[in-house]
Write an enzyme that holds these catalytic residues in place. Structure first.
Site, PDB file in Angstrom:
ATOM      1  N   SER A 294      32.155  -8.905  38.417  1.00  0.00           N
ATOM      2  CA  SER A 294      31.767  -8.339  39.706  1.00  0.00           C
ATOM      3  C   SER A 294      31.905  -6.821  39.757  1.00  0.00           C
ATOM      4  O   SER A 294      31.201  -6.114  39.050  1.00  0.00           O
ATOM      5  CB  SER A 294      32.597  -9.025  40.792  1.00  0.00           C
TER       6      SER A 294
ATOM      7  N   ASP B  13      26.122  -8.588  44.133  1.00  0.00           N
ATOM      8  CA  ASP B  13      26.334  -9.329  45.375  1.00  0.00           C
ATOM      9  C   ASP B  13      26.827  -8.375  46.474  1.00  0.00           C
ATOM     10  O   ASP B  13      26.891  -8.755  47.633  1.00  0.00           O
ATOM     11  CB  ASP B  13      27.286 -10.530  45.195  1.00  0.00           C
TER      12      ASP B  13
ATOM     13  N   ASP C 292      27.261  -3.347  43.037  1.00  0.00           N
ATOM     14  CA  ASP C 292      28.329  -3.507  42.040  1.00  0.00           C
ATOM     15  C   ASP C 292      27.720  -4.166  40.795  1.00  0.00           C
ATOM     16  O   ASP C 292      26.490  -4.281  40.678  1.00  0.00           O
ATOM     17  CB  ASP C 292      29.489  -4.326  42.621  1.00  0.00           C
TER      18      ASP C 292
ATOM     19  N   ASP D 289      27.407  -7.217  39.631  1.00  0.00           N
ATOM     20  CA  ASP D 289      26.575  -8.429  39.714  1.00  0.00           C
ATOM     21  C   ASP D 289      25.705  -8.454  40.970  1.00  0.00           C
ATOM     22  O   ASP D 289      25.119  -9.494  41.302  1.00  0.00           O
ATOM     23  CB  ASP D 289      27.435  -9.700  39.605  1.00  0.00           C
TER      24      ASP D 289
HETATM   25 MG    MG Z   1      30.282  -8.619  42.940  1.00  0.00          MG
END
Ligand code: MG
Length: 458
Positions: free
Chosen positions: A119, A261, A257, A259
């Site tokens: 993440s 999300d 960030d 990934d």
């Molecule tokens: Mg993330």
């Protein structure tokens, strides 16, 4: 001015290994590492291919098919291969998406899914996020079950057949199409995208171009060394984006960030939009009467909607959204959930939504209309073993003293013009105190009161 100029941080990649340190499996650190956002740690220390194999087997056993994706980290491919072996060894098929944002994987999957990602953590980290078919993360019971399977191992008899692996090339296109179909931008809009060299680097620019924006990119070459900036889209990491928005005379900047999300926003003046205030703007954009947010969220959100509080963590926000049917929820970590799209925080959708909002009214204008509150944050040290006892006593005092309180996570008390929260840190030997009010004086008073109560019992 250099778009995407790297800060003075020499990218260097070291896998830290210590042959004498016991590996994580069987270690007491298991519960600590399996947080609400999955399993995460330093590669070579906590996160190993052996662990990936076990995680794969644990999720493979109850599944017919598992959809697998990863972010751009250098260790992603090796860990992914090990996880896939684990999954197929339990007879489940694998649908392999390659490098893809977490929300792309969660949206695409019609069964369970696994994303190899750390993440927003730095490059030395990696980990595994586990998702249900509806885009909610594994809940507490599923996490416990997975930990015990990792610890004790899954069934040893061979499956009837090993699972098959198929590559799917259309997941990102499908995600792009779904977002483009639900957003409309008015007039012309110039947006700077800072992909943070992560999994959203090629996806968000594509979405924004397709909805008619002019797009300038920085840090949009997928690169697991994260050469341009650290993956967490905090204000201090987004200096280049702020500069780029002003230099390009853009209407908006968005940043992800590792990934994708999470989405942070910079307004047309080059100012970072504080996540609490961004939450209020997003809530208004979907006409939300009710918003779900953790109980450390600013009063600025109460100004636009009724807030249902949860424990701190976007996983809890998603769980509550599934119960309440509220149209929006989020966490001040820049995680935004629009449940009519998916229960997974979708940074790509949030970036497009920010563009839609900015095309109607500049963010800076709307933000000026929102009230300002003063927030104070601090913490006191407390040993892990004493946290529960100390919190019990603090909770008792606060609940006796105040009429309006919540014990969802630590203890929060509300007064007419402010609130405070005393909450144990999940990862450090600290108990945190937060206080917010409409004046500095009241915020001070509430903070001091909460800190005094805590000191009494430490
Ligand atoms: Mg993330």
């Amino acid at each position: 001015m250099g778009f995407g100029a790297a800060p003075n941080r020499k990218p260097g990649f070291t896998i830290r290994t210590n042959p004498y340190k016991p590996i994580w499996i069987g270690d007491t650190n298991q519960e600590r590492m399996f947080g609400t956002s999955g399993i995460r740690g330093v590669v070579g220390e906590d996160i190993t291919p052996k662990l990936a194999l076990k995680v794969g087997a644990a999720i493979g056993e109850p599944s017919e098919k598992v959809t697998v994706g990863r972010d751009t980290r250098l260790t992603g491919s090796g860990l992914e291969n090990a996880a896939v072996s684990g999954i197929t060894s339990r007879g489940a098929d694998v649908e392999l998406l390659g490098i893809a944002p977490t929300p792309t994987v969660a949206r695409y999957a019609d069964g369970n899914s696994l994303v190899v990602t750390a993440s927003h953590n730095p490059m030395e980290y990696n980990g595994f996020k586990l998702w249900n078919p509806d885009g909610t993360a594994f809940d507490e019971e599923q996490r416990k079950e997975t930990v015990s399977k990792i610890r004790e191992g899954v069934a040893t008899e061979p499956p009837e057949r090993f699972g098959d692996v198929t590559k799917q090339e259309d997941a990102i296109d499908k995600h792009v199409e779904e977002v483009v179909g639900s957003i409309s931008v008015e007039g012309s809009l110039k947006v700077v995208v800072d992909g943070g060299s992560g999994a959203g680097s090629r996806v968000t620019p594509k979405v924004l171009r397709e909805i008619g924006c002019e797009v300038v990119t920085i840090n949009c070459n997928p690169d697991g060394t994260f050469p341009g900036r650290l993956p967490e889209p905090t204000e201090e990491n987004l200096g280049d984006l702020k500069e780029a928005v002003v230099a390009a005379d853009a209407d908006l900047g968005v940043a992800h960030d590792g990934d994708a999300d999470r989405t942070a926003v910079v307004d047309s003046t080059g100012s970072y939009v504080q996540p609490d205030r961004l939450m209020a703007v997003f809530a208004e954009s979907v006409d939300a009467d009710e918003v779900v947010a953790p109980l450390n969220t600013s009063m600025v959100v109460d100004h636009v909607a009724d807030v249902t509080h949860t424990k701190v963590g976007d996983v809890y926000v998603a769980e509550k959204l599934r119960e309440t049917e509220a149209p929006f929820g989020g966490e001040p970590s820049n995680s935004w959930i629009f449940p009519r799209q998916t229960f997974c925080p979708d940074g790509v959708y949030a970036a497009a939504k920010a563009a839609e909002i900015a095309s109607r009214n500049p963010f800076s204008e709307r933000l000026q209309e929102l009230p300002e509150y003063v927030i104070e944050r601090g913490s006191l040290e407390c040993d892990e073993e004493r946290k529960a006892e100390v919190m019990d006593q603090v909770r008792e005092d606060v609940c006796t003293e105040f009429d309006e309180y919540s014990t969802v996570d630590g203890v929060r008390a509300d007064t007419e013009d402010g609130w405070f929260l005393v909450r144990p840190s999940g990862t450090e030997p600290l108990i945190r105190v937060t206080a917010q009010a409409d004046s500095g004086k009241l915020a001070d008073e509430l903070y001091s009161y909460a800190e005094d109560v805590l000191r009494r019992h430490l």
